[in-house]
Write a protein that holds these residues in place. Structure first.
Motif, mmCIF file in Angstrom:
data_model
loop_
_atom_site.group_PDB
_atom_site.id
_atom_site.type_symbol
_atom_site.label_atom_id
_atom_site.label_comp_id
_atom_site.label_asym_id
_atom_site.label_seq_id
_atom_site.Cartn_x
_atom_site.Cartn_y
_atom_site.Cartn_z
ATOM 1 N N ARG A 50 22.185 27.596 -12.156
ATOM 2 C CA ARG A 50 23.295 27.640 -13.253
ATOM 3 C C ARG A 50 24.642 27.270 -12.517
ATOM 4 N NH1 ARG A 50 21.650 32.667 -14.823
ATOM 5 N NH2 ARG A 50 23.486 33.791 -13.433
ATOM 6 N N THR A 51 25.051 27.393 -11.251
ATOM 7 C CA THR A 51 26.127 27.078 -10.548
ATOM 8 C C THR A 51 25.996 25.667 -10.246
ATOM 9 O OG1 THR A 51 26.281 29.255 -9.632
ATOM 10 C CG2 THR A 51 27.528 27.533 -8.501
ATOM 11 N N ASP A 52 25.082 25.247 -9.718
ATOM 12 C CA ASP A 52 24.640 23.739 -9.025
ATOM 13 C C ASP A 52 24.798 22.916 -10.301
ATOM 14 O OD1 ASP A 52 24.940 24.977 -6.619
ATOM 15 O OD2 ASP A 52 22.711 24.573 -6.295
ATOM 16 N N TYR A 53 24.135 23.239 -11.335
ATOM 17 C CA TYR A 53 23.915 22.372 -12.596
ATOM 18 C C TYR A 53 24.324 22.789 -14.061
ATOM 19 C CZ TYR A 53 20.950 20.700 -8.861
ATOM 20 O OH TYR A 53 20.398 20.198 -7.764
ATOM 21 N N PRO A 54 25.806 22.747 -14.244
ATOM 22 C CA PRO A 54 26.152 23.151 -15.543
ATOM 23 C C PRO A 54 25.673 22.454 -16.384
ATOM 24 C CG PRO A 54 28.091 22.358 -13.781
ATOM 25 C CD PRO A 54 26.846 22.163 -13.014
ATOM 26 N N ARG A 55 25.010 21.340 -16.335
ATOM 27 C CA ARG A 55 24.145 20.487 -17.355
ATOM 28 C C ARG A 55 22.859 20.284 -16.822
ATOM 29 N NH1 ARG A 55 24.723 15.483 -20.332
ATOM 30 N NH2 ARG A 55 22.608 14.476 -20.601
ATOM 31 N N ILE A 56 21.607 20.919 -17.699
ATOM 32 C CA ILE A 56 20.418 20.919 -17.600
ATOM 33 C C ILE A 56 19.618 20.213 -18.583
ATOM 34 C CG2 ILE A 56 18.196 22.024 -17.085
ATOM 35 C CD1 ILE A 56 19.833 24.380 -15.795
ATOM 36 N N ASP A 57 19.075 18.990 -18.546
ATOM 37 C CA ASP A 57 18.323 18.383 -19.547
ATOM 38 C C ASP A 57 17.127 18.840 -19.894
ATOM 39 O OD1 ASP A 57 20.315 15.493 -20.133
ATOM 40 O OD2 ASP A 57 20.317 16.417 -18.021
ATOM 41 N N LEU A 58 16.229 18.855 -18.694
ATOM 42 C CA LEU A 58 14.803 19.332 -18.751
ATOM 43 C C LEU A 58 14.615 20.530 -17.960
ATOM 44 C CD1 LEU A 58 13.121 16.018 -18.444
ATOM 45 C CD2 LEU A 58 13.596 16.996 -20.637
ATOM 46 N N LEU A 59 13.824 21.499 -18.443
ATOM 47 C CA LEU A 59 13.382 22.525 -17.865
ATOM 48 C C LEU A 59 11.768 22.599 -18.079
ATOM 49 C CD1 LEU A 59 13.267 25.078 -16.055
ATOM 50 C CD2 LEU A 59 13.777 26.286 -18.184
ATOM 51 N N ILE A 60 11.143 22.465 -17.102
ATOM 52 C CA ILE A 60 9.637 22.189 -17.113
ATOM 53 C C ILE A 60 8.850 23.337 -16.639
ATOM 54 C CG2 ILE A 60 7.386 20.688 -16.663
ATOM 55 C CD1 ILE A 60 9.465 18.232 -17.012
ATOM 56 N N ASN A 61 8.436 24.212 -17.542
ATOM 57 C CA ASN A 61 7.811 25.444 -16.974
ATOM 58 C C ASN A 61 6.224 25.107 -16.385
ATOM 59 O OD1 ASN A 61 9.877 27.098 -17.316
ATOM 60 N ND2 ASN A 61 9.707 27.244 -19.506
ATOM 61 N N LEU A 80 17.601 32.808 -18.575
ATOM 62 C CA LEU A 80 18.626 32.835 -17.517
ATOM 63 C C LEU A 80 19.292 31.415 -17.567
ATOM 64 C CD1 LEU A 80 17.003 35.048 -14.908
ATOM 65 C CD2 LEU A 80 19.080 35.591 -16.280
ATOM 66 N N LEU A 81 18.550 30.360 -17.925
ATOM 67 C CA LEU A 81 19.106 29.155 -17.858
ATOM 68 C C LEU A 81 19.605 28.420 -19.067
ATOM 69 C CD1 LEU A 81 16.668 27.292 -15.134
ATOM 70 C CD2 LEU A 81 18.874 28.375 -14.531
ATOM 71 N N LEU A 82 19.142 28.989 -20.124
ATOM 72 C CA LEU A 82 19.301 28.321 -21.241
ATOM 73 C C LEU A 82 20.762 27.960 -21.677
ATOM 74 C CD1 LEU A 82 17.571 27.419 -23.810
ATOM 75 C CD2 LEU A 82 18.132 29.580 -24.796
ATOM 76 N N GLU A 83 21.673 28.805 -21.321
ATOM 77 C CA GLU A 83 23.117 28.347 -21.700
ATOM 78 C C GLU A 83 23.608 27.120 -21.098
ATOM 79 O OE1 GLU A 83 25.490 31.354 -20.273
ATOM 80 O OE2 GLU A 83 25.543 32.629 -22.119
ATOM 81 N N ASN A 84 22.912 26.565 -20.012
ATOM 82 C CA ASN A 84 23.036 25.179 -19.476
ATOM 83 C C ASN A 84 22.238 24.093 -20.077
ATOM 84 O OD1 ASN A 84 24.129 27.295 -17.729
ATOM 85 N ND2 ASN A 84 24.204 25.609 -15.904
ATOM 86 N N LEU A 85 21.341 24.473 -21.046
ATOM 87 C CA LEU A 85 20.699 23.533 -21.432
ATOM 88 C C LEU A 85 21.280 23.469 -23.009
ATOM 89 C CD1 LEU A 85 17.518 24.982 -20.217
ATOM 90 C CD2 LEU A 85 17.182 22.763 -20.714
#
Length: 307
Positions: A89-100, A133-138
């Motif tokens: 979250r800190t390193d990547y304020p913008r996340i385009d793809l989360l691949i589970n 936990l990461l969704l806010e950055n997506l």
């Protein structure tokens, strides 16, 4: 677009950030490699960072300009998931793809660091927590996507047994336990997409068919002479298996709530071949069970979603 969707169809990914769990080997490695080759910054999120660094070096050997970072992530530990998510979250304020993508299949009965049955805890609960936990950055990112890798095994002896999710009361059946975890993956993907209605982010599912990767190491019979040779003849290569994930993650015509995978009719199921839009079991679309699973998953992980 050609029905035989291949690596060549992956569009330019320059400027995009992609987090791929379990990407040091197999399907995840091929997914990370192709995305990096197309210009994405790829985060190799893996339990063993030494293996992750070797995977990154291998990718750079064929794609010298690949932009890669390795992050420690053990999906069998909620503490590790939270630590990794804090860093990401800190390193990547913008996340385009989360691949589970990461997962375990057919191991002997074991539990995670938090006491969950290993397959359900790793394959479903770990990814559920990471996504929340990461969704806010997506969410602020146009056409961002959460791609969850499921399996044809969601049809195999599978049900969400709320009375015994962790296999504490029944005799352990590793095939049925895997089926439960993969059914949970699909139901999570569909329910997440319903909750994302009207948002920038899509939730999409994919499956690789039967692919000859390290995931098969616990498959019954894998120590028999000739097993790997035979498996190579009747299964997808890791790259072809990864194409369903790549299509779900990058194709322009993808819509939220869809499911991609091989559709070659081996035994009337999609086991091998290139990815197409496919269907899942009627059970996987049961919205009442999906909502209950969501609530239970929040309770077990302590993670709620910003939706």
């Amino acid at each position: 677009m050609s029905q035989k969707w291949t690596e060549s169809h992956v569009p330019d990914q320059s400027g995009r950030v992609a987090i791929v769990t379990g990407s040091n080997t197999g399907l995840g490695y091929e997914t990370a490699r192709v995305l990096a080759d197309r210009g994405a910054h790829v985060v190799i999120a893996v339990r063993d960072t030494a293996k992750g660094e070797r995977a990154a070096a291998d990718i750079r050997a064929t794609a010298p300009a690949a932009d890669l970072t390795v992050v420690a992530l053990d999906l069998g530990s909620l503490e590790s998931v939270r630590t990794a998510a804090d860093q990401l979250r800190t390193d990547y304020p913008r996340i385009d793809l989360l691949i589970n993508n990461a997962g375990v299949m057919y191991p002997p009965k074991q539990t995670t660091a938090d006491g969950f049955e290993l397959q359900f805890g790793t394959n479903h609960l770990g990814h559920f927590a990471l996504t929340g936990l990461l969704l806010e950055n997506l969410l602020p990112v146009e056409n961002s996507r959460v791609v969850t890798v499921a399996s044809i095994a969601h049809r195999n002896q599978a049900k969400i047994d709320f009375d015994d999710l962790q296999w504490e009361r029944r005799k352990y059946n590793r095939v049925a336990a895997y089926g439960q975890s993969k059914l949970a993956n699909l139901m999570f993907s569909y329910e997440l997409n319903r909750r994302l209605a009207g948002k920038n982010t899509l939730s999409v599912a994919a499956h690789p068919g039967v692919s000859n990767t390290e995931l098969m190491r616990h498959t019954p019979g894998n120590t028999l002479p000739g097993f790997n040779t035979l498996a190579g003849l009747v299964t997808n290569s890791p790259l072809v298996g990864a194409l369903a994930t790549l299509r779900a993650a990058t194709a322009a015509d993808v819509r939220g709530g869809q499911y991609y995978g091989p559709a070659f009719p081996v035994a009337a199921m999609g086991l091998v071949g290139h990815p197409q839009l496919v269907t899942s079991s009627a059970q996987s679309h049961d919205t009442a069970i999906a909502r209950r699973l969501w609530t239970v998953s929040e309770e077990l992980t302590g993670v709620t979603f910003p939706l």
